[in-house]
Design a protein around this motif. Structure first.
Motif, PDB file in Angstrom:
ATOM      1  N   UNK A   1       6.116 -17.779  26.787  1.00 33.52           N
ATOM      2  CA  UNK A   1       6.486 -16.915  27.926  1.00 33.52           C
ATOM      3  C   UNK A   1       6.158 -15.448  27.657  1.00 33.52           C
ATOM      4  N   UNK A   2       5.966 -15.087  26.415  1.00 33.30           N
ATOM      5  CA  UNK A   2       5.745 -13.681  26.064  1.00 33.30           C
ATOM      6  C   UNK A   2       4.266 -13.317  26.222  1.00 33.30           C
ATOM      7  N   UNK A   3       3.970 -12.002  26.343  1.00 33.52           N
ATOM      8  CA  UNK A   3       2.566 -11.578  26.478  1.00 33.52           C
ATOM      9  C   UNK A   3       1.765 -11.884  25.219  1.00 33.52           C
ATOM     10  N   UNK A   4       0.444 -11.936  25.396  1.00 35.01           N
ATOM     11  CA  UNK A   4      -0.485 -12.134  24.276  1.00 35.01           C
ATOM     12  C   UNK A   4      -1.480 -10.980  24.287  1.00 35.01           C
ATOM     13  N   UNK A   5      -1.783 -10.491  23.114  1.00 35.63           N
ATOM     14  CA  UNK A   5      -2.719  -9.367  22.989  1.00 35.63           C
ATOM     15  C   UNK A   5      -3.779  -9.721  21.961  1.00 35.63           C
ATOM     16  N   UNK A   6      -5.060  -9.502  22.353  1.00 36.40           N
ATOM     17  CA  UNK A   6      -6.183  -9.770  21.458  1.00 36.40           C
ATOM     18  C   UNK A   6      -7.130  -8.584  21.487  1.00 36.40           C
ATOM     19  N   UNK A   7      -7.765  -8.323  20.373  1.00 37.62           N
ATOM     20  CA  UNK A   7      -8.775  -7.272  20.302  1.00 37.62           C
ATOM     21  C   UNK A   7     -10.081  -7.876  19.820  1.00 37.62           C
ATOM     22  N   UNK A   8     -11.174  -7.228  20.170  1.00 34.17           N
ATOM     23  CA  UNK A   8     -12.475  -7.743  19.759  1.00 34.17           C
ATOM     24  C   UNK A   8     -13.428  -6.578  19.544  1.00 34.17           C
ATOM     25  N   UNK A   9     -14.457  -6.806  18.757  1.00 37.35           N
ATOM     26  CA  UNK A   9     -15.551  -5.871  18.587  1.00 37.35           C
ATOM     27  C   UNK A   9     -16.832  -6.679  18.465  1.00 37.35           C
ATOM     28  N   UNK A  10     -17.886  -6.213  19.144  1.00 42.21           N
ATOM     29  CA  UNK A  10     -19.150  -6.949  19.152  1.00 42.21           C
ATOM     30  C   UNK A  10     -20.282  -5.981  18.858  1.00 42.21           C
ATOM     31  N   UNK A  11     -21.174  -6.369  17.946  1.00 42.50           N
ATOM     32  CA  UNK A  11     -22.348  -5.564  17.607  1.00 42.50           C
ATOM     33  C   UNK A  11     -23.587  -6.424  17.803  1.00 42.50           C
ATOM     34  N   UNK A  12     -24.584  -5.868  18.535  1.00 44.10           N
ATOM     35  CA  UNK A  12     -25.813  -6.605  18.768  1.00 44.10           C
ATOM     36  C   UNK A  12     -26.887  -5.707  19.334  1.00 44.10           C
ATOM     37  N   UNK A  13     -27.991  -6.299  19.723  1.00 39.65           N
ATOM     38  CA  UNK A  13     -29.089  -5.547  20.325  1.00 39.65           C
ATOM     39  C   UNK A  13     -29.758  -6.403  21.382  1.00 39.65           C
ATOM     40  N   UNK A  14     -30.378  -5.732  22.343  1.00 35.55           N
ATOM     41  CA  UNK A  14     -31.107  -6.414  23.422  1.00 35.55           C
ATOM     42  C   UNK A  14     -32.575  -6.037  23.322  1.00 35.55           C
ATOM     43  N   UNK A  15     -33.442  -7.036  23.456  1.00 36.78           N
ATOM     44  CA  UNK A  15     -34.878  -6.772  23.401  1.00 36.78           C
ATOM     45  C   UNK A  15     -35.600  -7.855  24.179  1.00 36.78           C
ATOM     46  N   UNK A  16     -36.897  -7.529  24.522  1.00 36.44           N
ATOM     47  CA  UNK A  16     -37.676  -8.507  25.284  1.00 36.44           C
ATOM     48  C   UNK A  16     -38.285  -9.576  24.374  1.00 36.44           C
ATOM     49  N   UNK A  17     -38.111  -9.408  23.032  1.00 35.01           N
ATOM     50  CA  UNK A  17     -38.546 -10.434  22.083  1.00 35.01           C
ATOM     51  C   UNK A  17     -37.513 -10.478  20.953  1.00 35.01           C
ATOM     52  N   UNK A  18     -37.801 -11.216  19.921  1.00 37.99           N
ATOM     53  CA  UNK A  18     -36.839 -11.384  18.840  1.00 37.99           C
ATOM     54  C   UNK A  18     -36.890 -10.268  17.808  1.00 37.99           C
ATOM     55  N   UNK A  19     -37.703  -9.263  18.029  1.00 33.25           N
ATOM     56  CA  UNK A  19     -37.796  -8.151  17.081  1.00 33.25           C
ATOM     57  C   UNK A  19     -36.532  -7.295  17.171  1.00 33.25           C
ATOM     58  N   UNK A  20     -35.881  -7.067  16.019  1.00 36.90           N
ATOM     59  CA  UNK A  20     -34.650  -6.278  15.992  1.00 36.90           C
ATOM     60  C   UNK A  20     -34.987  -4.832  15.686  1.00 36.90           C
ATOM     61  N   UNK A  21     -34.299  -3.929  16.399  1.00 34.48           N
ATOM     62  CA  UNK A  21     -34.496  -2.498  16.155  1.00 34.48           C
ATOM     63  C   UNK A  21     -33.162  -1.790  16.314  1.00 34.48           C
ATOM     64  N   UNK A  22     -32.867  -0.894  15.367  1.00 35.13           N
ATOM     65  CA  UNK A  22     -31.611  -0.144  15.457  1.00 35.13           C
ATOM     66  C   UNK A  22     -31.621   0.835  16.626  1.00 35.13           C
ATOM     67  N   UNK A  23     -32.804   1.080  17.215  1.00 35.11           N
ATOM     68  CA  UNK A  23     -32.867   1.958  18.384  1.00 35.11           C
ATOM     69  C   UNK A  23     -32.318   1.269  19.632  1.00 35.11           C
ATOM     70  N   UNK A  24     -32.176  -0.077  19.566  1.00 37.82           N
ATOM     71  CA  UNK A  24     -31.689  -0.797  20.751  1.00 37.82           C
ATOM     72  C   UNK A  24     -30.322  -1.457  20.500  1.00 37.82           C
ATOM     73  N   UNK A  25     -29.674  -1.138  19.373  1.00 35.11           N
ATOM     74  CA  UNK A  25     -28.388  -1.785  19.100  1.00 35.11           C
ATOM     75  C   UNK A  25     -27.292  -1.148  19.936  1.00 35.11           C
ATOM     76  N   UNK A  26     -26.169  -1.861  20.044  1.00 36.99           N
ATOM     77  CA  UNK A  26     -25.021  -1.369  20.798  1.00 36.99           C
ATOM     78  C   UNK A  26     -23.752  -2.032  20.276  1.00 36.99           C
ATOM     79  N   UNK A  27     -22.651  -1.398  20.497  1.00 35.43           N
ATOM     80  CA  UNK A  27     -21.339  -1.869  20.053  1.00 35.43           C
ATOM     81  C   UNK A  27     -20.403  -1.905  21.250  1.00 35.43           C
ATOM     82  N   UNK A  28     -19.643  -2.985  21.348  1.00 35.36           N
ATOM     83  CA  UNK A  28     -18.620  -3.106  22.382  1.00 35.36           C
ATOM     84  C   UNK A  28     -17.297  -3.434  21.704  1.00 35.36           C
ATOM     85  N   UNK A  29     -16.217  -2.859  22.136  1.00 35.73           N
ATOM     86  CA  UNK A  29     -14.887  -3.110  21.592  1.00 35.73           C
ATOM     87  C   UNK A  29     -13.889  -3.054  22.721  1.00 35.73           C
TER      88      UNK A  29
END
Length: 445
Positions: free
Chosen positions: A293-321
């Motif tokens: 019956x009591x409230x529930x609280x959760x936290x999250x953090x996500x780190x990743x990158x978006x690109x048009x291919x599988x090449x990873x670049x720190x210029x396209x990374x992003x963090x969500x929390x």
């Protein structure tokens, strides 16, 4: 079929793991060795050990909720929807405001590798209560194993004493056969000489048949005890098992008062302690159900990158929390039903504690009375054996003097043998009753 039983003595060194004598290697067991073999090899005990390991693993699962959860993922999207395509282009850091038709972007590919960590800040105490229940579950499994061990030792002890009693009775019956056979041989010679009556010879033949029947039954009892002990010790049906030690165990002491025995049982009996643990588990599970019956609280953090291919670049990374708090306003009465179920389980567990205590009290009283009765029977049987042996001695003297018939002699001899068998039975009944009393107070654990 006559059973040949071997006897031997096993030194203490064998019990301590030193060089073992040939008797042990040939599967000849003392009571202590039989108990050790059963504790080491009985499959039921091994099953209980695996249940303890299962409960321990369940505790580990419950404790896992207190740690962050980290996972990696790789997602792929393709879309020509202007809104989705535009957001993917922005996420890939390649938006060009001077070129392209935003209304007709064409197909856009987006690959996103990412690492996400989540952590439960608060779940109304559910994780705590469930971890406590899991810890109690480990303790409950250990107590179940102790109760199983308690029963196993008692069963081995009772079966072993039953086998020893059958062995002694078998020896008495063999001596009776030899005595009657000797008398029959002499009476047959005397009958041929016209000294004794045919009825005396027939009486001896009848007595010989009865003695042989008793010998067959005692030999069968030995085989049954050996078969039961093979099962308890985890041996195969074809494995050899022989009783070691040509000894007669002494009688146990008189039991203590019932109140003292009951206090011991309530303080240490594994079945009662296990029932109490199960009730404590039900209490924790009820608390966990109410915590929904009591409230529930959760936290999250996500780190990743978006690109048009599988090449990873720190210029396209992003963090969500982020942090999310939620509470169940209405769950279709599911939470209420879980609470109601947990309440009934707790009531049932509490009644099981009461039922277990009553059963232990009854078993304890029965075992105490059984031991007292067996000890009294042993005293009476000792006196009966002395009287029967003296009566046989007197009748034998009278028979040699020609005062009594062979029938009277046979009656005295039968009475003596029956008194000996009752003495053997009473003595081993007392030993088995002592084992039952130890089980009733949880002594074997």
């Amino acid at each position: 079929m006559r059973m040949i039983v071997k006897y031997g003595v096993v030194p203490l060194a064998a019990l301590l793991g030193f060089a073992q004598p040939a008797a042990w290697a040939s599967n000849t067991y003392t009571l202590e060795q039989a108990v050790e073999q059963a504790l080491a090899n009985n499959p039921e005990l091994r099953i209980m050990q695996e249940r303890i390991e299962q409960a321990d693993a369940q505790l580990g699962q419950a404790l896992a909720n207190f740690y962050p959860q980290i996972k990696t993922s790789l997602s792929y999207q393709h879309s020509d929807n202007p809104a989705m395509a535009f957001s993917m282009i922005i996420a890939q850091r390649r938006l060009n405001l001077n070129g392209g038709d935003f209304n007709h972007p064409g197909g856009v590919d987006n690959y996103r590798p990412q690492v996400t960590a989540t952590y439960s800040l608060f779940r109304g105490g559910q994780d705590y209560y469930l971890s406590q229940a899991a810890q109690l579950g480990v303790e409950s499994s250990e107590l179940e194993r102790a109760a199983t061990r308690n029963r196993l030792v008692n069963n081995v002890t009772a079966a072993f004493y039953g086998g020893l009693a059958a062995i002694e009775e078998h020896q008495v019956n063999n001596r009776a056969i030899e005595a009657v056979q000797s008398e029959l041989n002499q009476s047959t010679i005397q009958y041929d000489a016209g000294v004794v009556l045919k009825s005396d010879v027939l009486s001896l033949e009848t007595q010989l048949a009865e003695a042989k029947d008793a010998e067959i039954q005692s030999a069968h009892a030995i085989e049954l005890a050996q078969s039961l002990l093979r099962t308890l010790l985890g041996l195969n049906a074809n494995d050899a098992f022989e009783f070691a030690g040509n000894f007669q165990p002494g009688l146990p002491d008189n039991p203590a008062g019932f109140d003292d025995l009951l206090n011991q049982a309530l303080a240490q009996h594994p079945e009662l302690k296990n029932a109490e643990k199960r009730a404590a588990i039900a209490e924790q599970q009820l608390a966990a159900a109410k915590a929904a019956h009591l409230p529930r609280a959760d936290t999250y953090v996500s780190y990743g990158s978006d690109s048009k291919d599988l090449a990873f670049s720190s210029n396209r990374d992003n963090v969500s929390a982020g942090v999310m708090v939620e509470v169940d306003v209405f769950s279709g009465f599911a939470t209420q039903e879980k609470i109601r179920k947990a309440e009934h389980e707790l009531t049932a567990a509490q009644e099981t504690v009461r039922q277990t205590r009553l059963r232990i009290e009854n078993q304890l009283k029965s075992a105490q009375l059984g031991l007292q009765q067996a000890l009294h029977r042993a005293e009476v049987s000792d006196a009966a054996v002395r009287a029967a042996e003296e009566a046989l001695r007197l009748v034998n003297e009278q028979r040699r003097a020609g005062v009594v018939t062979v029938t009277r002699y046979l009656e005295a001899e039968v009475a003596r043998d029956r008194a000996r068998n009752r003495q053997i039975g009473a003595r081993y009944d007392a030993l088995r009753a002592e084992a039952d009393l130890k089980q009733a107070i949880g002594f074997w654990q």
